[in-house]
Design a protein around this motif. Sequence first.
Motif, PDB file in Angstrom:
ATOM      1  N   ASP A 235      40.600  52.938  34.055  1.00 58.97           N
ATOM      2  CA  ASP A 235      40.240  53.978  33.224  1.00 58.97           C
ATOM      3  C   ASP A 235      40.159  54.004  31.908  1.00 58.97           C
ATOM      4  N   VAL A 236      39.902  54.884  30.824  1.00 59.88           N
ATOM      5  CA  VAL A 236      39.948  54.832  29.363  1.00 59.88           C
ATOM      6  C   VAL A 236      41.087  54.205  28.977  1.00 59.88           C
ATOM      7  N   THR A 237      42.298  54.982  29.656  1.00 61.30           N
ATOM      8  CA  THR A 237      43.493  54.932  28.978  1.00 61.30           C
ATOM      9  C   THR A 237      44.164  53.561  29.312  1.00 61.30           C
ATOM     10  N   GLU A 238      43.793  52.906  30.471  1.00 55.84           N
ATOM     11  CA  GLU A 238      44.015  51.538  31.080  1.00 55.84           C
ATOM     12  C   GLU A 238      45.394  51.912  32.080  1.00 55.84           C
ATOM     13  N   LYS A 239      45.848  53.040  32.228  1.00 52.85           N
ATOM     14  CA  LYS A 239      46.935  53.557  32.774  1.00 52.85           C
ATOM     15  C   LYS A 239      46.672  53.550  34.336  1.00 52.85           C
ATOM     16  N   GLU A 240      45.438  53.754  34.772  1.00 49.29           N
ATOM     17  CA  GLU A 240      45.093  53.848  36.070  1.00 49.29           C
ATOM     18  C   GLU A 240      43.992  52.827  36.506  1.00 49.29           C
ATOM     19  N   ILE A 241      44.465  51.949  37.611  1.00 43.22           N
ATOM     20  CA  ILE A 241      43.566  50.893  37.837  1.00 43.22           C
ATOM     21  C   ILE A 241      43.253  50.822  39.393  1.00 43.22           C
ATOM     22  N   TYR A 242      41.780  50.759  39.458  1.00 42.92           N
ATOM     23  CA  TYR A 242      41.246  50.866  40.963  1.00 42.92           C
ATOM     24  C   TYR A 242      40.943  49.455  41.569  1.00 42.92           C
ATOM     25  N   GLY A 243      41.318  48.925  42.430  1.00 47.31           N
ATOM     26  CA  GLY A 243      41.100  47.775  42.878  1.00 47.31           C
ATOM     27  C   GLY A 243      40.142  47.944  44.414  1.00 47.31           C
ATOM     28  N   PHE A 244      39.235  47.077  44.664  1.00 49.89           N
ATOM     29  CA  PHE A 244      38.271  47.282  45.582  1.00 49.89           C
ATOM     30  C   PHE A 244      38.298  45.812  46.352  1.00 49.89           C
ATOM     31  N   GLU A 245      38.645  45.850  47.648  1.00 51.64           N
ATOM     32  CA  GLU A 245      38.814  44.897  48.798  1.00 51.64           C
ATOM     33  C   GLU A 245      37.859  45.026  49.809  1.00 51.64           C
ATOM     34  N   THR A 246      36.936  44.032  49.834  1.00 55.92           N
ATOM     35  CA  THR A 246      35.992  43.792  50.968  1.00 55.92           C
ATOM     36  C   THR A 246      36.406  43.336  52.082  1.00 55.92           C
ATOM     37  N   GLY A 250      32.734  42.402  56.029  1.00 59.11           N
ATOM     38  CA  GLY A 250      32.063  42.956  55.036  1.00 59.11           C
ATOM     39  C   GLY A 250      31.387  44.267  55.337  1.00 59.11           C
ATOM     40  N   LYS A 251      32.109  44.880  56.389  1.00 62.50           N
ATOM     41  CA  LYS A 251      31.398  46.202  56.952  1.00 62.50           C
ATOM     42  C   LYS A 251      31.880  47.238  56.150  1.00 62.50           C
ATOM     43  N   ASN A 252      33.102  47.094  55.727  1.00 60.55           N
ATOM     44  CA  ASN A 252      33.961  48.406  54.783  1.00 60.55           C
ATOM     45  C   ASN A 252      34.538  47.916  53.611  1.00 60.55           C
ATOM     46  N   THR A 253      34.824  48.755  52.525  1.00 60.35           N
ATOM     47  CA  THR A 253      35.434  48.537  51.453  1.00 60.35           C
ATOM     48  C   THR A 253      36.580  49.372  51.302  1.00 60.35           C
ATOM     49  N   ARG A 254      37.733  48.727  50.960  1.00 62.81           N
ATOM     50  CA  ARG A 254      39.067  49.566  50.698  1.00 62.81           C
ATOM     51  C   ARG A 254      39.271  49.734  49.247  1.00 62.81           C
ATOM     52  N   ILE A 255      39.588  51.007  48.727  1.00 65.93           N
ATOM     53  CA  ILE A 255      40.151  51.243  47.674  1.00 65.93           C
ATOM     54  C   ILE A 255      41.297  51.463  47.301  1.00 65.93           C
ATOM     55  N   HIS A 256      41.913  50.733  46.215  1.00 65.58           N
ATOM     56  CA  HIS A 256      43.342  51.119  45.900  1.00 65.58           C
ATOM     57  C   HIS A 256      43.640  51.459  44.550  1.00 65.58           C
ATOM     58  N   LYS A 257      44.492  52.360  44.515  1.00 64.45           N
ATOM     59  CA  LYS A 257      44.739  52.622  42.757  1.00 64.45           C
ATOM     60  C   LYS A 257      46.260  52.343  42.473  1.00 64.45           C
ATOM     61  N   ILE A 258      46.157  51.648  41.357  1.00 66.41           N
ATOM     62  CA  ILE A 258      47.487  50.997  40.754  1.00 66.41           C
ATOM     63  C   ILE A 258      47.787  51.456  39.449  1.00 66.41           C
ATOM     64  N   GLY A 259      49.054  51.851  39.345  1.00 70.50           N
ATOM     65  CA  GLY A 259      49.318  52.242  37.991  1.00 70.50           C
ATOM     66  C   GLY A 259      49.567  50.989  36.907  1.00 70.50           C
ATOM     67  N   SER A 260      49.499  51.241  35.486  1.00 69.75           N
ATOM     68  CA  SER A 260      49.449  50.110  34.661  1.00 69.75           C
ATOM     69  C   SER A 260      51.087  49.529  35.028  1.00 69.75           C
ATOM     70  N   ASN A 261      52.077  49.927  35.557  1.00 74.22           N
ATOM     71  CA  ASN A 261      53.427  49.268  35.825  1.00 74.22           C
ATOM     72  C   ASN A 261      53.610  48.699  37.226  1.00 74.22           C
ATOM     73  N   GLY A 262      52.225  48.689  37.990  1.00 77.01           N
ATOM     74  CA  GLY A 262      51.901  48.009  39.180  1.00 77.01           C
ATOM     75  C   GLY A 262      52.368  48.877  40.541  1.00 77.01           C
ATOM     76  N   GLN A 280      32.120  55.310  39.328  1.00 77.67           N
ATOM     77  CA  GLN A 280      32.294  55.829  38.118  1.00 77.67           C
ATOM     78  C   GLN A 280      33.457  56.938  38.055  1.00 77.67           C
ATOM     79  N   ILE A 281      34.574  56.442  37.160  1.00 82.15           N
ATOM     80  CA  ILE A 281      35.514  57.437  36.869  1.00 82.15           C
ATOM     81  C   ILE A 281      35.326  58.861  35.989  1.00 82.15           C
ATOM     82  N   LEU A 282      35.207  59.804  36.484  1.00 84.57           N
ATOM     83  CA  LEU A 282      34.721  61.343  35.957  1.00 84.57           C
ATOM     84  C   LEU A 282      36.289  62.031  35.813  1.00 84.57           C
TER      85      LEU A 282
END
Length: 627
Positions: A235-246, A250-262, A280-282
């Motif tokens: 996100d714009v603050t760079e404190k919240e990170i989203y990781g995408f794992e296919t 290839g049939k699904n994608t897993r979305i993870h959320k990580i903080g800036s501290n891991g 898109q992060i809104l």
Amino acid sequence: MRNLKQKALLLLGIIIVNYGAAQKAETPENTYDLGAKINEMTLTVGGILVAATNDGLVGIDPKQSTPTFTFNNFGRLTPEETEFIPESPYIVVSQGAGSKFAGLAKTKRAVINYINGKVIFNSETDNWNQIYTCNIVLPQNKLIVSGIQKEGDKFEKMTPKVAVYDLSSQKLDYSFFLDKPGRVGIAKDFSVTGTPLLLKEFLIIPTAQGLLAKKHNGDDLWECKIKGVNWMVADVTEKEIYGFETTVNGKNTRIHKIGSNGAELWKDDRKVQGNVSNFQILPQGLAVVSDKVAAEESEIAFLSASTGEDLWEKAPKTKGFVQHFYVQDDGILFGIQQGGINKISFDGQTLFKKPLKTGENIMIMAESPQGLIYITSEDANIVDLKTGDQVWNKPLKYKNTTAVASTYDSSKNRYLIAADGEIFAIDANSGDVSEFSKVKFDEKEVANTMEMRNGNIFLSSSQNVAMLGNDGSQLFHEYFKSPSQSGFVKALSGIMAVASTGLAMAHAAKAGMNRTSPYGSSNDLSNYNDYGKENKRAADMFAAIGDASFQMMSKRFKATAATENAQFILTKLDDGVGLVKVNKDSGKVDKEIVLKDKKPEYQVDEIAGVLYYKANDNTIYAYNLQN
């Protein structure tokens, strides 16, 4: 009207009956003997022609009499080994698998700045034996490389490493090992699984062991056990990170959320079907579009940023592939390739009174003063962006066609749409439709471009041009016979209303690039006919980076296209096949270039006004089309 994206694919012709008065131009401005067989020619977004030969790559700037660069280090390169990085002056060339499955096989990578002709990175000269990943990061203008480097002691030569290079200065910023060289114990796989994420304070590397965060000097920050991530967004603050794992299949994608501290910020990851093509992060949540490729179907989800849970009780039924996706102040607007437009509020309520039925293949969705104008291969209308109500009493319907052209006539406050030889005029206020004119083009062509010129209406196709008066009367129609009905490739057809920035003149962005667009979100609804604004956006975007090559690209997009008043078309001349320059206002041929080749290979730079022609296996001619 003029459309840079469509016109950049020019493979087409125009010649006028009275071409005898046209200026002959058979002497090229420059001749380039490349010394090896030319296999492909690519016109880059920066205006440099890159030729792939049996020896490697050669860059041509028409303002210079000799090539700007020659890269023969890796020998002949296939198209799959040559990647033009979208919205940049960079080429990444590759040889070898470049993954943990490469075994002991050597992998090679190089990065070329095609504008200044410099080889910024070469794994051979920098002693890299294997390359896992090689990623250009914009707008930071960095290169991140991972792999095995043949430097240091025997343990360091076996330990995966990451290096960050500055593309402007062509110098190494910093590098570090992903594991401790010589570590005793069970071997661990630290191969890099996806694209690293470069943030202001640190760098996150996705590996087979999990996510590793490093300071910009290479010092360790934290580790996270989420494995196999392919790409990430912050996100714009760079404190919240989203990781995408296919997933492996290839049939699904897993979305993870990580903080800036891991720290993992969601209790469970979020699984969506298919590959994520738009994210898109809104402020209200996370908008996600995923595509089930085999089924040609997309899903739209809106997730809670805090928990990852669905915010919509019932996801909107797309019943097809999401062709258009736009974020607006009050919700999400989307159009389906198989037909249909809808709008959903951020809390999951349908904003349109009912889903809007449309024809297939929505070529245009754009804002106009009266509302949302859409044009498909079968119909067109304007609807209220708040309610979905029709502004025109009923849609304009026409025979299904692959080419539709349109423009707005500001002098008479009307829209003009050409489809299947019919031209319709639609009053912008009342929505009243009238048959404006008929145009019959030779070779069964239909108009695929339309623009207003001094109150008149210019229409064109591959081999035809015509001008109509503002009352629909025909002022001229000229036809130019195609060189060969069997061997000639017609231009791609489509709608000509919202002009692109021209960024796709040579290379289309990869599928899903908008999910991580380096220059900001691309999910904004464009304005109908506002191509000037789009070109300015591109120029400002490049200028903001500050690098000299990007400055040159910015200057290019501030320039007026050389083809604004002319169209270049391939046709059959008395002396052989040739390209002619036709004046759009008079229909007269101002220049003709005889190519003497039944199936000529060429590229036209419509911004600079240059024709590149492959004269023989080893030689390229550059002609000045402006004079």
